[in-house]
Design a protein around this motif. Structure first.
Motif, PDB file in Angstrom:
ATOM      1  N   GLU A   1      -6.474 -17.188 -20.659  1.00  0.00           N
ATOM      2  CA  GLU A   1      -7.402 -16.328 -19.918  1.00  0.00           C
ATOM      3  C   GLU A   1      -7.725 -16.866 -18.527  1.00  0.00           C
ATOM      4  N   GLN A   2      -6.765 -17.535 -17.921  1.00  0.00           N
ATOM      5  CA  GLN A   2      -6.936 -18.013 -16.549  1.00  0.00           C
ATOM      6  C   GLN A   2      -6.007 -17.214 -15.637  1.00  0.00           C
ATOM      7  N   TYR A   3      -6.592 -16.546 -14.647  1.00  0.00           N
ATOM      8  CA  TYR A   3      -5.824 -15.694 -13.754  1.00  0.00           C
ATOM      9  C   TYR A   3      -5.550 -16.402 -12.423  1.00  0.00           C
ATOM     10  N   THR A   4      -4.452 -16.020 -11.803  1.00  0.00           N
ATOM     11  CA  THR A   4      -4.094 -16.617 -10.523  1.00  0.00           C
ATOM     12  C   THR A   4      -4.997 -16.076  -9.413  1.00  0.00           C
ATOM     13  N   PRO A   5      -5.136 -16.818  -8.317  1.00  0.00           N
ATOM     14  CA  PRO A   5      -5.921 -16.307  -7.184  1.00  0.00           C
ATOM     15  C   PRO A   5      -5.367 -14.987  -6.647  1.00  0.00           C
ATOM     16  N   GLU A   6      -4.043 -14.805  -6.713  1.00  0.00           N
ATOM     17  CA  GLU A   6      -3.430 -13.574  -6.201  1.00  0.00           C
ATOM     18  C   GLU A   6      -3.854 -12.371  -7.037  1.00  0.00           C
ATOM     19  N   TYR A   7      -3.846 -12.530  -8.358  1.00  0.00           N
ATOM     20  CA  TYR A   7      -4.261 -11.424  -9.229  1.00  0.00           C
ATOM     21  C   TYR A   7      -5.752 -11.139  -9.068  1.00  0.00           C
ATOM     22  N   ARG A   8      -6.537 -12.190  -8.946  1.00  0.00           N
ATOM     23  CA  ARG A   8      -7.974 -11.992  -8.739  1.00  0.00           C
ATOM     24  C   ARG A   8      -8.242 -11.246  -7.431  1.00  0.00           C
ATOM     25  N   ALA A   9      -7.511 -11.613  -6.381  1.00  0.00           N
ATOM     26  CA  ALA A   9      -7.711 -10.961  -5.094  1.00  0.00           C
ATOM     27  C   ALA A   9      -7.346  -9.484  -5.156  1.00  0.00           C
ATOM     28  N   LEU A  10      -6.288  -9.166  -5.905  1.00  0.00           N
ATOM     29  CA  LEU A  10      -5.843  -7.780  -6.002  1.00  0.00           C
ATOM     30  C   LEU A  10      -6.821  -6.916  -6.776  1.00  0.00           C
ATOM     31  N   THR A  11      -7.398  -7.454  -7.853  1.00  0.00           N
ATOM     32  CA  THR A  11      -8.171  -6.625  -8.783  1.00  0.00           C
ATOM     33  C   THR A  11      -9.679  -6.867  -8.742  1.00  0.00           C
ATOM     34  N   ARG A  12     -10.182  -7.775  -7.914  1.00  0.00           N
ATOM     35  CA  ARG A  12     -11.569  -8.172  -7.971  1.00  0.00           C
ATOM     36  C   ARG A  12     -12.544  -7.044  -7.685  1.00  0.00           C
ATOM     37  N   ASP A  13     -12.123  -6.034  -6.932  1.00  0.00           N
ATOM     38  CA  ASP A  13     -13.028  -4.936  -6.608  1.00  0.00           C
ATOM     39  C   ASP A  13     -13.394  -4.100  -7.831  1.00  0.00           C
ATOM     40  N   PHE A  14     -12.710  -4.322  -8.934  1.00  0.00           N
ATOM     41  CA  PHE A  14     -12.967  -3.519 -10.135  1.00  0.00           C
ATOM     42  C   PHE A  14     -13.693  -4.298 -11.213  1.00  0.00           C
TER      43      PHE A  14
ATOM     44  N   LEU B   1      14.882   6.302   8.056  1.00  0.00           N
ATOM     45  CA  LEU B   1      14.821   5.710   6.732  1.00  0.00           C
ATOM     46  C   LEU B   1      15.960   6.225   5.886  1.00  0.00           C
ATOM     47  N   ARG B   2      16.716   5.305   5.299  1.00  0.00           N
ATOM     48  CA  ARG B   2      17.840   5.689   4.454  1.00  0.00           C
ATOM     49  C   ARG B   2      17.579   5.252   3.023  1.00  0.00           C
ATOM     50  N   SER B   3      18.233   5.938   2.087  1.00  0.00           N
ATOM     51  CA  SER B   3      18.029   5.629   0.674  1.00  0.00           C
ATOM     52  C   SER B   3      18.490   4.232   0.318  1.00  0.00           C
ATOM     53  N   ASP B   4      19.428   3.657   1.130  1.00  0.00           N
ATOM     54  CA  ASP B   4      19.909   2.317   0.829  1.00  0.00           C
ATOM     55  C   ASP B   4      19.175   1.249   1.633  1.00  0.00           C
ATOM     56  N   SER B   5      18.147   1.629   2.379  1.00  0.00           N
ATOM     57  CA  SER B   5      17.349   0.634   3.104  1.00  0.00           C
ATOM     58  C   SER B   5      16.552  -0.184   2.097  1.00  0.00           C
ATOM     59  N   PRO B   6      16.552  -1.517   2.218  1.00  0.00           N
ATOM     60  CA  PRO B   6      15.843  -2.335   1.235  1.00  0.00           C
ATOM     61  C   PRO B   6      14.337  -2.173   1.367  1.00  0.00           C
ATOM     62  N   PRO B   7      13.625  -2.079   0.245  1.00  0.00           N
ATOM     63  CA  PRO B   7      12.171  -1.998   0.307  1.00  0.00           C
ATOM     64  C   PRO B   7      11.569  -3.352   0.647  1.00  0.00           C
ATOM     65  N   VAL B   8      10.328  -3.340   1.068  1.00  0.00           N
ATOM     66  CA  VAL B   8       9.592  -4.575   1.283  1.00  0.00           C
ATOM     67  C   VAL B   8       9.238  -5.136  -0.091  1.00  0.00           C
ATOM     68  N   CYS B   9       9.721  -6.339  -0.389  1.00  0.00           N
ATOM     69  CA  CYS B   9       9.595  -6.893  -1.739  1.00  0.00           C
ATOM     70  C   CYS B   9       8.660  -8.100  -1.766  1.00  0.00           C
ATOM     71  N   SER B  10       7.976  -8.257  -2.883  1.00  0.00           N
ATOM     72  CA  SER B  10       7.104  -9.407  -3.093  1.00  0.00           C
ATOM     73  C   SER B  10       7.011  -9.666  -4.590  1.00  0.00           C
ATOM     74  N   GLU B  11       6.283 -10.717  -4.957  1.00  0.00           N
ATOM     75  CA  GLU B  11       6.053 -11.022  -6.363  1.00  0.00           C
ATOM     76  C   GLU B  11       4.577 -11.312  -6.590  1.00  0.00           C
ATOM     77  N   LEU B  12       4.131 -11.063  -7.816  1.00  0.00           N
ATOM     78  CA  LEU B  12       2.756 -11.330  -8.205  1.00  0.00           C
ATOM     79  C   LEU B  12       2.773 -11.978  -9.585  1.00  0.00           C
ATOM     80  N   VAL B  13       2.056 -13.078  -9.729  1.00  0.00           N
ATOM     81  CA  VAL B  13       1.901 -13.742 -11.023  1.00  0.00           C
ATOM     82  C   VAL B  13       0.482 -13.485 -11.511  1.00  0.00           C
ATOM     83  N   VAL B  14       0.360 -12.971 -12.741  1.00  0.00           N
ATOM     84  CA  VAL B  14      -0.949 -12.574 -13.268  1.00  0.00           C
ATOM     85  C   VAL B  14      -1.741 -13.776 -13.754  1.00  0.00           C
ATOM     86  N   GLY B  15      -1.146 -14.591 -14.622  1.00  0.00           N
ATOM     87  CA  GLY B  15      -1.868 -15.710 -15.223  1.00  0.00           C
ATOM     88  C   GLY B  15      -1.309 -17.059 -14.836  1.00  0.00           C
ATOM     89  N   THR B  16      -2.140 -18.085 -14.939  1.00  0.00           N
ATOM     90  CA  THR B  16      -1.709 -19.437 -14.600  1.00  0.00           C
ATOM     91  C   THR B  16      -0.895 -20.083 -15.709  1.00  0.00           C
TER      92      THR B  16
END
Length: 238
Positions: free
Chosen positions: A221-234, A202-217
């Motif tokens: 007060e409407q949340y995306t399925p991705e945000y709901r899936a991430l936080t639903r356990d709480f 692993l090197r400091s210039d190795s690219p990280p694994v990248c993604s995106e998350l959208v919170v609201g539609t």
């Protein structure tokens, strides 16, 4: 109102501040079954520490903050996880535990060059005055176990600065850009780091694994399925 499963935090009865940044970090940080010691830097009211306690049932969680931690202690005592969560009022620069941590999380102060606010409390919470990024980096390097991970959330500009400051010390392995709605630009970055020499090759210039998350539609007060899936356990309800 933010509702953990088995533990409800009501803003009208409990002064725990619940912000999206903290919820995102607490849900996104990579928790492994083998994690036994977790540190929350800048714990505030203890939100992220309690999320870690729910996610890691075998771990002991410590929260440190330069400010008073009495509210965090009260919130922990009112939760099902109070026996595994401890808080200490101490600058992380001076924090000296007996053992290192498998996971460190932080939602740190982040305005580096902005003018400070006349309100000292808001200045401490939002400006990197008492915890400059280089000192946060040094604390993580000192307190993180050899195979541990560090997860942090920052605004995009400050995140880039932090990545630059970490070069040669911590290697970024994972990153998620957060948009409030589909049409908004990325406002926050969730980032995970390890010791630079933690992984073979692993090197400091190795690219990280990248993604995106959208919170609201984009609707009120409407949340995306991705945000709901991430936080639903709480949440009891979503």
């Amino acid at each position: 109102m933010f509702r953990f499963k088995r533990f409800t935090i009501c803003q009208d009865r409990c002064p725990m501040k619940v912000g999206t940044d903290g919820v995102l970090l607490g849900a996104w940080a990579g928790v492994r079954p083998s994690d036994r010691r977790i540190l929350d830097v800048g714990t505030g009211t203890g939100l992220i520490a309690l999320m870690m306690a729910q996610r890691a049932p075998e771990a002991l969680i410590t929260g440190v903050d330069v400010e008073e931690v009495s509210q965090a202690r009260e919130n922990a005592a009112a939760s099902p996880w109070g026996g595994r969560v401890a808080f200490e009022q101490c600058p992380v620069q001076e924090f000296a535990p007996d053992e290192r941590f498998d996971l460190i999380v932080s939602n740190p102060p982040f305005f580096v060059d902005s003018l400070t606010c006349p309100d000292e409390g808001r200045t401490t919470a939002r400006h990197a005055v008492r915890l400059p990024f280089d000192q946060l980096r040094d604390a993580v390097v000192r307190l993180l176990a050899a195979e541990g991970r560090f997860a942090v959330i920052l605004p995009t500009d400050e995140a880039r600065r932090f990545v630059d400051i970490c070069r040669g010390f911590l290697a970024q392995t994972r990153s998620t850009g957060v948009r409030t709605t589909p049409r908004r630009p990325v406002k926050r970055l969730l980032m995970e780091f390890v010791h630079e020499n933690a992984c073979s090759g692993l090197r400091s210039d190795s690219p990280p694994v990248c993604s995106e998350l959208v919170v609201g539609t984009g609707e009120h007060e409407q949340y995306t399925p991705e945000y709901r899936a991430l936080t639903r356990d709480f949440y009891l309800k979503f």
